[in-house]
Design a protein around this motif. Structure first.
Motif, short mmCIF file in Angstrom:
data_model
loop_
_atom_site.label_atom_id
_atom_site.label_comp_id
_atom_site.label_asym_id
_atom_site.label_seq_id
_atom_site.Cartn_x
_atom_site.Cartn_y
_atom_site.Cartn_z
N LEU A 1 11.04 63.01 7.19
CA LEU A 1 12.06 62.15 7.76
C LEU A 1 11.54 60.74 7.99
O LEU A 1 12.19 59.75 7.64
N HIS A 2 10.34 60.62 8.57
CA HIS A 2 9.81 59.29 8.86
C HIS A 2 9.56 58.50 7.58
O HIS A 2 9.84 57.31 7.52
N SER A 3 9.04 59.18 6.57
CA SER A 3 8.80 58.50 5.30
C SER A 3 10.11 58.02 4.69
O SER A 3 10.17 56.94 4.08
N ASP A 4 11.17 58.79 4.86
CA ASP A 4 12.48 58.38 4.37
C ASP A 4 12.97 57.15 5.12
O ASP A 4 13.55 56.22 4.53
N VAL A 5 12.73 57.11 6.43
CA VAL A 5 13.10 55.94 7.23
C VAL A 5 12.35 54.70 6.75
O VAL A 5 12.93 53.63 6.56
N VAL A 6 11.04 54.85 6.54
CA VAL A 6 10.22 53.71 6.11
C VAL A 6 10.72 53.17 4.77
O VAL A 6 10.86 51.96 4.58
N ARG A 7 10.99 54.07 3.84
CA ARG A 7 11.49 53.63 2.53
C ARG A 7 12.83 52.92 2.67
O ARG A 7 13.11 51.93 1.98
N GLY A 8 13.67 53.43 3.56
CA GLY A 8 14.99 52.82 3.75
C GLY A 8 14.93 51.45 4.40
O GLY A 8 15.80 50.61 4.14
N LEU A 9 13.92 51.22 5.22
CA LEU A 9 13.81 49.94 5.95
C LEU A 9 13.01 48.89 5.20
O LEU A 9 13.12 47.70 5.49
N HIS A 10 12.17 49.33 4.26
CA HIS A 10 11.28 48.41 3.55
C HIS A 10 12.09 47.48 2.65
O HIS A 10 12.76 47.92 1.71
N GLY A 11 12.07 46.19 2.98
CA GLY A 11 12.86 45.23 2.21
C GLY A 11 12.67 43.83 2.74
O GLY A 11 11.66 43.53 3.40
N PRO A 12 13.62 42.96 2.50
CA PRO A 12 13.46 41.55 2.92
C PRO A 12 13.35 41.35 4.42
O PRO A 12 12.62 40.46 4.88
N ALA A 13 14.06 42.15 5.22
CA ALA A 13 14.05 41.94 6.67
C ALA A 13 12.85 42.57 7.34
O ALA A 13 12.33 42.03 8.34
N ASP B 1 0.81 64.54 -1.97
CA ASP B 1 1.95 64.78 -1.09
C ASP B 1 3.19 64.04 -1.60
O ASP B 1 3.12 62.88 -2.03
N ALA B 2 4.35 64.71 -1.50
CA ALA B 2 5.59 64.12 -1.98
C ALA B 2 5.96 62.86 -1.19
O ALA B 2 6.51 61.90 -1.75
N CYS B 3 5.67 62.85 0.11
CA CYS B 3 5.98 61.66 0.92
C CYS B 3 5.13 60.48 0.48
O CYS B 3 5.62 59.34 0.39
N TYR B 4 3.85 60.73 0.22
CA TYR B 4 2.96 59.66 -0.25
C TYR B 4 3.50 59.08 -1.55
O TYR B 4 3.58 57.85 -1.72
N ARG B 5 3.87 59.95 -2.47
CA ARG B 5 4.35 59.47 -3.77
C ARG B 5 5.67 58.71 -3.62
O ARG B 5 5.89 57.70 -4.30
N ALA B 6 6.53 59.18 -2.72
CA ALA B 6 7.80 58.48 -2.51
C ALA B 6 7.58 57.10 -1.89
O ALA B 6 8.22 56.12 -2.29
N LEU B 7 6.68 57.01 -0.94
CA LEU B 7 6.40 55.73 -0.30
C LEU B 7 5.79 54.73 -1.27
O LEU B 7 6.25 53.59 -1.38
N ALA C 1 8.10 53.39 -3.78
CA ALA C 1 9.03 52.39 -3.26
C ALA C 1 8.33 51.07 -2.92
O ALA C 1 8.97 50.16 -2.38
N GLY C 2 7.04 50.99 -3.23
CA GLY C 2 6.31 49.75 -2.98
C GLY C 2 5.74 49.62 -1.58
O GLY C 2 5.29 48.53 -1.20
N VAL C 3 5.72 50.69 -0.81
CA VAL C 3 5.16 50.67 0.55
C VAL C 3 3.65 50.90 0.45
O VAL C 3 3.22 51.94 -0.06
N PRO C 4 2.82 49.98 0.93
CA PRO C 4 1.36 50.19 0.89
C PRO C 4 0.96 51.34 1.82
O PRO C 4 1.41 51.41 2.95
N VAL C 5 0.11 52.23 1.32
CA VAL C 5 -0.37 53.37 2.10
C VAL C 5 -1.90 53.42 1.99
O VAL C 5 -2.45 53.31 0.90
#
Length: 407
Positions: free
Chosen positions: A21-33, A57-63, A66-70
């Protein structure tokens, strides 16, 4: 206005609803703002009889997709005893709250580049509370309803509040808010943001249903119960197996699918539990499919008719019930956390009794068409879009309040 830089800190990457869930939130929020990044305290963990590398991990790959640094502080394996709690310990020989100089240096650099820090559950606070860490506003994301069953995590949370670092707590359920308020967290810091899921991904799908059933040799009209949980005492797997025994006796074509970390034949604890419960009736046990960690849970749920939860404690707003419902499976659950409220009018609540649970599965199967309209109407209630918007608003408010206080 400059973007808000947000750092999420995970104890580790391992299969579980909170990380999903948290990884989904991070992907959804990651953007211009908001620009998000994730720091994991461990690069590899061993828990629930499963060795889990961050990169697998699927969350790692999803993040990262989406361009989120991990990044991770350590690659060493954290050996974790199976059982209550949801946090890996430090590597063998180290105290779980003792952080190396390398840990502190890397974590300090990561936090210094953030405006707001999100702590996934309380466990990372043992590091975030360290006096050498930059003083950044921390939002703690709480996903359980048993604060006193988390080792020293509650004490770390209260210490972070006392120091002024912790500025807000996200509670995924009303039961979470009530439990943490009773444990001493000021009510003004507790904000309920209900769990939500991607409705495009989690939906009834006849093609997925047919494919999964064909893959596992399940007839199109066979009754199927799905159990999505990790191997953990709070999930009460023995109770689920006892109900499965009774269900499979009564349903000659019935099948049971068990998914999650540790739900494999390589888990000696699980295979021993199955052997014990199904002693004398091994032919019934052969109708249990042990699927382990699946990246396509939407397909597994679509293949099922019932999604079941038999937990004894600790749950808040179980993601498996929400995801299963959105895929058309009727939820049957014990009354733990907010589970009863989640399934109200959409499924069944049972006492923690194997006979009652098995009977409820059969009732859910018989009434599946009756529940279908309510499951359809519930879709917007569990929308990921609403959840992400609420997180965005809270992070923005915490950042603005912190900036004003520092001015």
């Amino acid at each position: 206005m400059r973007e808000v830089r947000v750092l999420s800190v995970y104890e580790g990457f391992f299969s579980g609803g909170a990380r999903i869930l948290h990884s989904d939130v991070v992907r959804g929020l990651h953007g211009p703002a908001q620009r998000h990044s994730v720091l994991s305290l461990r690069g590899e963990v061993h828990r629930e009889a499963t060795r889990q590398r961050m990169e697998d991990d699927a969350c790692y790959r999803a993040l990262t997709g989406a361009g989120v640094p991990v990044s991770a502080l350590r690659g060493a394996v954290a050996a974790v005893p199976d059982g209550p709690g949801d946090h890996p310990a430090a590597p063998a020989g180290a105290h779980p709250e003792v952080h190396t100089e390398a840990d502190l240096a890397a974590a300090t650099r990561a936090a210094a580049g953030a405006d707001v820090v999100l702590s996934l559950k309380e466990q990372p606070l043992s590091l975030l509370n360290h006096p050498r860490m930059p003083f950044r506003p921390v939002v703690v994301c709480l996903h359980r309803s048993d604060p006193h069953n988390q080792g020293g995590a509650l004490e770390a949370l209260l210490a972070g509040i006392a120091s002024g670092r912790v500025r807000a707590c996200v509670c995924c359920a009303e039961s979470t808010r009530d439990a943490y308020a009773a444990a001493g967290v000021p009510a003004g810091l507790l904000h309920v943001i209900p769990n939500g899921v991607d409705l495009e991904r989690f939906r009834p799908d006849p093609l997925r249903r047919a494919r999964v059933r064909a893959d596992h040799g399940i007839a199109p009209d066979a009754p199927v119960v799905v159990f999505a949980a990790r191997w953990d005492a709070m999930k009460n797997v023995p109770l689920f197996l006892a109900a499965a025994l009774r269900f499979l006796r009564e349903q000659p074509a019935g099948r049971v699918l068990m998914c999650g970390a540790g739900m494999t034949e390589h888990n000696d604890g699980l295979t021993a539990a199955i052997a014990e419960v199904f002693a004398g009736e091994p032919q019934l046990a052969r109708r249990i499919g042990l699927l382990g960690v699946r990246p396509d849970m939407e397909a597994v749920y679509a293949a099922g008719d019932v999604v079941s939860l038999t937990s004894s404690w600790g749950e808040a707003a179980p993601l498996c019930l929400i995801e299963g419902m959105m895929c058309g499976a009727v939820p049957v659950t014990t009354a733990v956390g907010d589970a009863a409220a989640l399934v109200d009018g959409r499924g069944l609540v049972t006492p923690p009794d194997a006979d009652a649970i098995a009977a409820a599965w059969s009732t859910a199967l018989a009434r599946r068409t009756d529940f279908a309209p309510a499951l359809g109407l519930a879709r917007e209630v569990f929308s990921r879009t609403r959840m992400i918007a609420a997180y965005a608003d809270l992070i923005t408010r915490v950042h603005a309040e912190s900036a004003r206080a520092a001015a």
